[in-house]
Every structure is written in C-alpha cells, then in structure tokens.
Scaffold this motif. Structure first.
Motif, PDB file in Angstrom:
ATOM      1  N   LYS A 120       0.774  -1.111  -0.091  1.00  0.00           N
ATOM      2  CA  LYS A 120       0.222  -0.015   0.102  1.00  0.00           C
ATOM      3  C   LYS A 120       0.802   1.385   0.063  1.00  0.00           C
ATOM      4  O   LYS A 120       0.541   2.229  -0.603  1.00  0.00           O
ATOM      5  CB  LYS A 120      -0.921   0.028   1.202  1.00  0.00           C
ATOM      6  N   LEU A 121       1.855   1.148   0.674  1.00  0.00           N
ATOM      7  CA  LEU A 121       2.860   2.336   0.621  1.00  0.00           C
ATOM      8  C   LEU A 121       3.447   2.507  -0.612  1.00  0.00           C
ATOM      9  O   LEU A 121       3.542   3.787  -1.336  1.00  0.00           O
ATOM     10  CB  LEU A 121       3.983   2.074   1.718  1.00  0.00           C
ATOM     11  N   GLU A 122       3.605   1.626  -1.264  1.00  0.00           N
ATOM     12  CA  GLU A 122       4.386   1.708  -2.692  1.00  0.00           C
ATOM     13  C   GLU A 122       3.169   2.163  -3.510  1.00  0.00           C
ATOM     14  O   GLU A 122       3.459   3.038  -4.688  1.00  0.00           O
ATOM     15  CB  GLU A 122       4.940   0.424  -3.224  1.00  0.00           C
ATOM     16  N   SER A 123       2.034   2.109  -3.542  1.00  0.00           N
ATOM     17  CA  SER A 123       0.929   2.057  -4.628  1.00  0.00           C
ATOM     18  C   SER A 123       0.013   3.634  -4.298  1.00  0.00           C
ATOM     19  O   SER A 123      -0.840   3.871  -5.047  1.00  0.00           O
ATOM     20  CB  SER A 123       0.020   1.116  -4.914  1.00  0.00           C
ATOM     21  N   THR A 124       0.138   3.957  -2.967  1.00  0.00           N
ATOM     22  CA  THR A 124      -0.904   5.056  -2.407  1.00  0.00           C
ATOM     23  C   THR A 124      -0.228   6.232  -3.073  1.00  0.00           C
ATOM     24  O   THR A 124       0.697   6.839  -2.869  1.00  0.00           O
ATOM     25  CB  THR A 124      -0.717   5.189  -1.076  1.00  0.00           C
ATOM     26  N   VAL A 125      -0.963   6.927  -4.038  1.00  0.00           N
ATOM     27  CA  VAL A 125      -0.643   8.649  -4.589  1.00  0.00           C
ATOM     28  C   VAL A 125      -1.462   9.717  -4.061  1.00  0.00           C
ATOM     29  O   VAL A 125      -2.763   9.181  -3.562  1.00  0.00           O
ATOM     30  CB  VAL A 125      -0.574   8.240  -6.118  1.00  0.00           C
ATOM     31  N   GLN A 126      -1.167  10.788  -4.174  1.00  0.00           N
ATOM     32  CA  GLN A 126      -1.953  11.768  -3.713  1.00  0.00           C
ATOM     33  C   GLN A 126      -3.155  12.251  -4.502  1.00  0.00           C
ATOM     34  O   GLN A 126      -4.191  12.269  -3.795  1.00  0.00           O
ATOM     35  CB  GLN A 126      -1.160  13.019  -3.487  1.00  0.00           C
ATOM     36  N   GLY A 127      -3.012  12.225  -5.776  1.00  0.00           N
ATOM     37  CA  GLY A 127      -4.175  12.579  -6.591  1.00  0.00           C
ATOM     38  C   GLY A 127      -4.803  14.035  -6.236  1.00  0.00           C
ATOM     39  O   GLY A 127      -4.104  15.041  -6.070  1.00  0.00           O
ATOM     40  N   ASN A 128      -5.970  14.019  -6.097  1.00  0.00           N
ATOM     41  CA  ASN A 128      -6.825  15.073  -5.383  1.00  0.00           C
ATOM     42  C   ASN A 128      -6.932  15.282  -4.208  1.00  0.00           C
ATOM     43  O   ASN A 128      -7.510  16.248  -3.669  1.00  0.00           O
ATOM     44  CB  ASN A 128      -8.305  15.066  -6.021  1.00  0.00           C
ATOM     45  N   LEU A 129      -6.321  14.354  -3.328  1.00  0.00           N
ATOM     46  CA  LEU A 129      -6.192  14.594  -1.763  1.00  0.00           C
ATOM     47  C   LEU A 129      -5.391  15.652  -1.464  1.00  0.00           C
ATOM     48  O   LEU A 129      -4.328  16.088  -2.098  1.00  0.00           O
ATOM     49  CB  LEU A 129      -5.524  13.091  -1.202  1.00  0.00           C
ATOM     50  N   SER A 130      -5.704  16.435  -0.304  1.00  0.00           N
ATOM     51  CA  SER A 130      -4.715  17.238   0.317  1.00  0.00           C
ATOM     52  C   SER A 130      -3.699  16.444   0.852  1.00  0.00           C
ATOM     53  O   SER A 130      -3.844  15.405   1.185  1.00  0.00           O
ATOM     54  CB  SER A 130      -5.548  18.090   1.261  1.00  0.00           C
ATOM     55  N   ALA A 131      -2.582  17.302   1.096  1.00  0.00           N
ATOM     56  CA  ALA A 131      -1.489  16.791   1.850  1.00  0.00           C
ATOM     57  C   ALA A 131      -1.611  16.080   3.237  1.00  0.00           C
ATOM     58  O   ALA A 131      -1.181  15.160   3.287  1.00  0.00           O
ATOM     59  CB  ALA A 131      -0.254  17.699   1.981  1.00  0.00           C
TER      60      ALA A 131
END
Length: 253
Positions: A120-131
């Motif tokens: 999950k760490l490798e694949s989780t991207v920010q995208g439209n999420l806030s930091a």
C-alpha cells in the motif's frame, strides 16, 4: 469522638465511584476474532481513559477476555481462562498484560499485514487529496509496515516514495522552499504547509474571476423589404393632401 470537627471539609474516598467523573470513552464492540487491530485499539483506548479502573495487569486481561464473546475469539478466551483457573496459583497464572497482548496478536492478527502495508505504501498516490489527507493514509500503512522503529534507516526509502507518489508541483515547492530536507518528518511538515498555501491561493484566484456573462442576441439592422413587382402601390392621405405611392398618377389638388 469519630465525628468530623465543625466546618471541616468533607472529602470523598478516592475509591468511591460516585466521586469520579463520568467516562465518555466508548466500550469495545464484542470481538469474534476478526478485525483484531480495531478491537485492540478500542480496548487500549478504553483502558487509557479509565486507568483507575485497571490498577494491574490482571484487571486489563479480564476486561479484554469479557469482550471475546463469539466465534473463534470466544473459544480462545474460554481455553485461556480455564487454564488460568486450573493453575495452582490463580493470581499469577494470568501473566502480564504485555505477554497477553503478544499471545492475542499471534492468534488473531493478520500474518500478512506487514506485507500488505508495504504494498500500500508503494501504490498510494496523492491525486486530488490534500497533503494532510494523504499523510493520514500514508501514516497508517507506515506504522503497519514497521517503518517507525528506526527512522534513520527508513527515511531515505520513505522520501523516495513521497517524491514519486505525491503531486510533482508540490514536491518541487517543498524542495525549493527548504533545501536541507533529509528526513521524513521534515518533508511531511513542509509538504502540509506548502499544500495549504497552494490551495488557499487557488481558491482566492477562483473567487476573483468575474461571473460568466449571459450571451446577448446579435444586433440585426432593420432592412426595408422590397415589394413585389406585381404589388400595386398604395396611396395614403396626409394633412397636406394625397401622397401617391406610384408614379404616373394624376395629382389631386
């Protein structure tokens, strides 16, 4: 004389339940052997919020066992309790709270939790999420993956993941604002601040744009329509006399 002296304050006993503030911590849900992480989080939270009710390890263990009521958890709790009650020294047979939690983890925790967290760490991207939203998710998988025990050994790997999985414009702003970012904690702190500034500026820009105007119909000038060749001219009378619509007619004086 055992009576209190006059004007002396009345002090409630420390172990009087009525003198304690009411706890607002929710009790754990009954545990059936599934979702061990959520169950233990609830147990630890309740014990921490009511620490006077749990003066020793035995009280914590008995409290936890009382919520293992169904499924595989119920069978495990029965076997553990029966073994303790049948021991020569019942008071010490329960063991320590730390050892009890270790045994629970061996029986109910997901053995592949660490492997899944790393993926999950490798694949989780920010995208439209806030930091801030991104790091809430990232921190969960980070703890499950065990990337918190020795920060120095994992910082380089975590920074590489953040540089790859967070939005490129935010990563650039982080390093442009501060060049000595060499730890995960420094990067996280700077990224959350820079992201908040970027979003505030973007919102301000959107609010300054004028509202879209309603399109109006194009102006069409009035054009006299030509009369048909066969149409007869029409005479009209004015205050000064007759105006003839066509040529070659006699004038009426």
């Amino acid at each position: 004389d055992l009576s209190s002296p006059p004007n002396s304050p009345i002090i409630a006993p420390m172990d009087d339940p009525t003198s304690r503030p009411r706890s607002h911590i929710a009790k754990p849900e009954p545990f059936d052997g599934k979702d061990f992480v959520t169950f233990m989080r609830s147990v630890n939270l309740y014990i921490a919020g009511n620490d006077r009710d749990f003066p020793d390890d035995k009280s914590k263990i008995l409290f936890t066992l009382s919520y293992m009521k169904t499924g595989h958890a119920s069978t495990w709790a029965q076997n553990f309790s029966d073994a303790c009650f049948e021991a020569d020294d019942v008071d010490t047979a329960w063991g320590t709270w730390a050892n009890f939690k270790t045994e629970l983890k061996k029986s109910f925790a997901d053995p592949n939790l660490t492997k899944h967290a790393v993926a999950k760490l490798e694949s989780t991207v920010q995208g439209n999420l806030s930091a801030d939203e991104f790091f809430q998710i990232f921190e969960t998988y980070r703890r499950q993956a065990g990337y918190t025990e020795d920060k120095g050994a994992f910082d380089t790997h975590l920074l590489r993941l953040l540089e790859r999985n967070m939005n490129r414009d935010l990563v650039d702003r982080v390093y442009n604002a501060e060049h000595d970012i060499d730890t995960y904690d420094k990067f996280k702190d700077r990224a959350v601040k820079q992201d908040a500034v970027m979003r505030r500026l973007a919102e301000s820009t959107r609010s300054r744009k004028p509202p879209p105007s309603t399109p109006s119909k194009p102006y069409t000038p009035f054009v006299n329509q030509p009369t048909s060749r066969n149409a007869q001219p029409v005479d009209r009378r004015t205050g000064s006399g007759m105006v003839f619509g066509g040529a070659g007619q006699a004038m009426d004086l």
